[in-house]
Design an enzyme around this catalytic site. Structure first.
Site, short mmCIF file in Angstrom:
data_model
loop_
_atom_site.label_atom_id
_atom_site.label_comp_id
_atom_site.label_asym_id
_atom_site.label_seq_id
_atom_site.Cartn_x
_atom_site.Cartn_y
_atom_site.Cartn_z
N GLY A 81 29.84 45.55 47.63
CA GLY A 81 31.46 45.89 47.87
C GLY A 81 31.31 47.47 48.18
N LEU A 102 29.63 45.70 37.47
CA LEU A 102 30.60 46.56 37.03
C LEU A 102 31.61 45.86 36.08
CD1 LEU A 102 29.38 48.68 38.71
CD2 LEU A 102 31.86 49.34 39.31
N SER A 115 43.74 44.28 30.91
CA SER A 115 43.04 45.67 30.70
C SER A 115 42.80 46.11 29.11
CB SER A 115 44.10 46.82 31.25
OG SER A 115 43.49 48.03 30.94
N ASP A 173 34.68 57.62 36.57
CA ASP A 173 34.04 56.35 36.99
C ASP A 173 32.38 56.91 37.11
OD1 ASP A 173 35.98 54.55 36.56
OD2 ASP A 173 36.30 54.18 38.82
N GLY A 216 36.84 51.42 45.61
CA GLY A 216 36.80 52.55 44.89
C GLY A 216 35.58 52.73 43.99
N ALA A 217 35.35 51.84 43.45
CA ALA A 217 34.31 51.73 42.30
C ALA A 217 32.82 52.00 43.17
CB ALA A 217 34.27 50.45 41.45
N ASN A 268 40.16 57.84 39.28
CA ASN A 268 40.55 56.91 38.21
C ASN A 268 41.28 57.53 37.16
OD1 ASN A 268 37.96 58.13 37.61
ND2 ASN A 268 38.33 56.60 35.70
N TYR A 313 33.14 43.40 33.46
CA TYR A 313 32.96 43.34 32.00
C TYR A 313 33.81 42.12 31.27
CZ TYR A 313 36.91 46.21 32.36
OH TYR A 313 38.09 46.54 32.81
N LYS A 318 43.12 53.12 43.69
CA LYS A 318 42.03 54.23 43.35
C LYS A 318 41.98 55.31 44.72
CE LYS A 318 39.42 52.53 39.71
NZ LYS A 318 37.87 52.25 39.16
P1 NAP Z 1 38.57 47.58 45.33
O1 NAP Z 1 38.73 48.99 45.55
O2 NAP Z 1 39.54 46.59 45.50
O3 NAP Z 1 37.21 47.27 45.95
C1 NAP Z 1 36.55 45.98 45.95
C2 NAP Z 1 35.48 45.55 47.01
O4 NAP Z 1 34.94 44.30 46.68
C3 NAP Z 1 35.99 45.72 48.48
O5 NAP Z 1 34.79 46.12 49.22
C4 NAP Z 1 36.39 44.35 48.60
O6 NAP Z 1 36.35 44.01 50.17
C5 NAP Z 1 35.29 43.62 47.92
N1 NAP Z 1 35.47 42.22 47.57
C6 NAP Z 1 36.59 41.83 46.87
N2 NAP Z 1 36.68 40.38 46.50
C7 NAP Z 1 35.45 40.29 47.03
C8 NAP Z 1 34.54 38.75 47.08
N3 NAP Z 1 35.18 37.73 46.18
N4 NAP Z 1 33.45 38.79 47.45
C9 NAP Z 1 32.96 39.78 48.26
N5 NAP Z 1 33.46 41.13 48.31
C10 NAP Z 1 34.78 41.17 47.56
O7 NAP Z 1 38.07 47.60 43.61
P2 NAP Z 1 37.13 48.47 42.98
O8 NAP Z 1 38.44 49.45 42.22
O9 NAP Z 1 36.24 49.13 43.68
O10 NAP Z 1 36.70 47.68 41.75
C11 NAP Z 1 35.75 46.76 41.83
C12 NAP Z 1 35.34 45.95 40.73
O11 NAP Z 1 34.56 47.04 39.69
C13 NAP Z 1 36.50 45.47 39.90
O12 NAP Z 1 35.82 44.25 39.26
C14 NAP Z 1 36.56 46.21 38.77
O13 NAP Z 1 37.07 45.62 37.70
C15 NAP Z 1 35.14 46.94 38.41
N6 NAP Z 1 35.25 48.26 38.04
C16 NAP Z 1 34.62 48.70 36.66
C17 NAP Z 1 34.55 49.77 36.12
C18 NAP Z 1 33.86 49.95 34.80
O14 NAP Z 1 34.25 51.02 34.15
N7 NAP Z 1 32.85 48.75 34.38
C19 NAP Z 1 35.06 50.89 36.89
C20 NAP Z 1 35.81 50.57 38.16
C21 NAP Z 1 35.79 49.18 38.45
P3 NAP Z 1 37.84 43.73 50.53
O15 NAP Z 1 38.34 45.22 50.94
O16 NAP Z 1 37.42 43.01 52.15
O17 NAP Z 1 38.57 42.92 49.76
#
Ligand code: NAP
Length: 295
Positions: A132, A231, A17, A109, A135-136, A94, A233, A73
């Site tokens: 996807g 998303l 992180s 976010d 949460g994001a 978040n 980094y 989240k």
């Molecule tokens: P999350 O709630 O776990 O959701 C992830 C989503 O992606 C779910 O739909 C999941 O499906 C799917 N997924 C997981 N692995 C996958 C794969 N290999 N291929 C295809 N789909 C896949 O996570 P989140 O909080 O939304 O975060 C998602 C990404 O955004 C992370 O990489 C996080 O670091 C990034 N993020 C970045 C920021 C920023 O400020 N830049 C902010 C928030 C999040 P399943 O439920 O079936 O696993």
């Protein structure tokens, strides 16, 4: 005003992180005293007792602010006392703060993504594909719908994408926005490519250490005028972004969103505006180089 701000992050895993570095820079630059701790809370139900204990400490004023990341989240919502209207609409939080002893969930976010979206080199119609449905993705789709985009959500569990599209479609503005959903595969995406000007990766596919992964189906060409936003980094240039570059398309990673959501969280907890540049310059260069590249 507290003499010491006890801030932190709950998630699992947490070792990579950047939040501690960003919030320590924010404390330094605003001249406030405080700390930013990592609270490793396993996925629920296993982590629930730890989470409840931490939330009680928060309610009693031992903590002034908490960020929430994967996988908590959405699942923490029923454990909070209240939600801001934005967090309630999105269905994910978040950033948590205390208001008169009550634990309130917010979503920075969404505003983080919105700020970075405004800087993208976008051309053409407001048609987006979001990969996807976690949460994001909820925050991203919410912002796009609010800004009048037509959004297609694709995820590897079609029911998760359908649920997201269903619950967020009410937030479409201007009568233009709406959300559709499908499975994340080449057949379903192929028919959505026409006039699509933005593709957002909101899955962790491609995140370190799995840097060879990409959420985009192999052999499916990108729409010719699209801009790609990842998303992720870490790494600074993901496989998804590299494929964009190979196709001559502009791409951006999620560092701008990350910095903005951190600054907004910090403002929520301390009431102090913080320089985004001060936060950005505390982040190691390896994260920054590719994020600024546009083809
Ligand atoms: P999350 O709630 O776990 O959701 C992830 C989503 O992606 C779910 O739909 C999941 O499906 C799917 N997924 C997981 N692995 C996958 C794969 N290999 N291929 C295809 N789909 C896949 O996570 P989140 O909080 O939304 O975060 C998602 C990404 O955004 C992370 O990489 C996080 O670091 C990034 N993020 C970045 C920021 C920023 O400020 N830049 C902010 C928030 C999040 P399943 O439920 O079936 O696993």
């Amino acid at each position: 005003m507290p003499t010491h701000y006890s801030l932190g992050l709950i998630g699992y895993p947490l070792e990579h992180s950047l939040s501690p570095v960003m919030h320590k820079a924010a404390l330094r630059t605003t001249g406030l005293t405080g700390s930013y701790s990592l609270f490793l809370i396993p996925p629920l139900p296993e982590g629930k007792p730890l989470l409840l204990k931490l939330f009680e400490r928060f309610r009693h004023g031992e903590l002034q602010g908490l960020n929430v990341t994967i996988p908590h989240k959405e699942i923490v919502l029923p454990l909070l006392d209240d939600l801001t209207p934005t967090a309630r609409s999105i269905g994910a939080v978040n950033a948590l703060y205390r208001d008169s002893g009550y634990l309130v969930g917010d979503n920075t976010d969404a505003r983080g993504f919105q700020t970075d979206l405004a800087t993208l080199p976008l051309t053409g119609e407001k048609k987006a594909i979001v990969l996807g449905a976690g949460g994001a993705a909820r925050a991203v789709v919410y912002v796009l719908l609010q800004e009048g985009w037509q959004v297609h959500v694709a995820s590897r569990r079609a029911d998760q994408a359908a649920r997201l599209a269903d619950t967020l479609s009410d937030h479409a503005t201007n009568g233009a926005g709406c959300a559709t959903a499908s499975l994340l595969d080449a057949i379903s995406l192929r028919e959505r490519l026409s006039k699509c000007s933005l593709i957002v990766n909101a899955t962790p596919a491609g995140m370190s250490p799995h840097i060879c992964d990409s959420p985009w189906p192999t052999n499916l060409p990108f729409p010719k005028d699209a801009c790609l936003y990842d998303l992720i980094y870490n790494p600074a240039e993901t496989s998804f972004m590299r494929f964009a570059r190979a196709s001559g398309l502009p791409s951006r990673n999620g560092l701008g969103m990350l910095v903005e959501q951190a600054a907004l969280s910090f403002e929520l907890w301390t009431g102090q505006t913080v320089s985004r540049d001060a936060i950005l310059s505390a982040i190691p260069d390896t994260y920054q180089y590719e994020s600024r590249r546009e083809v």
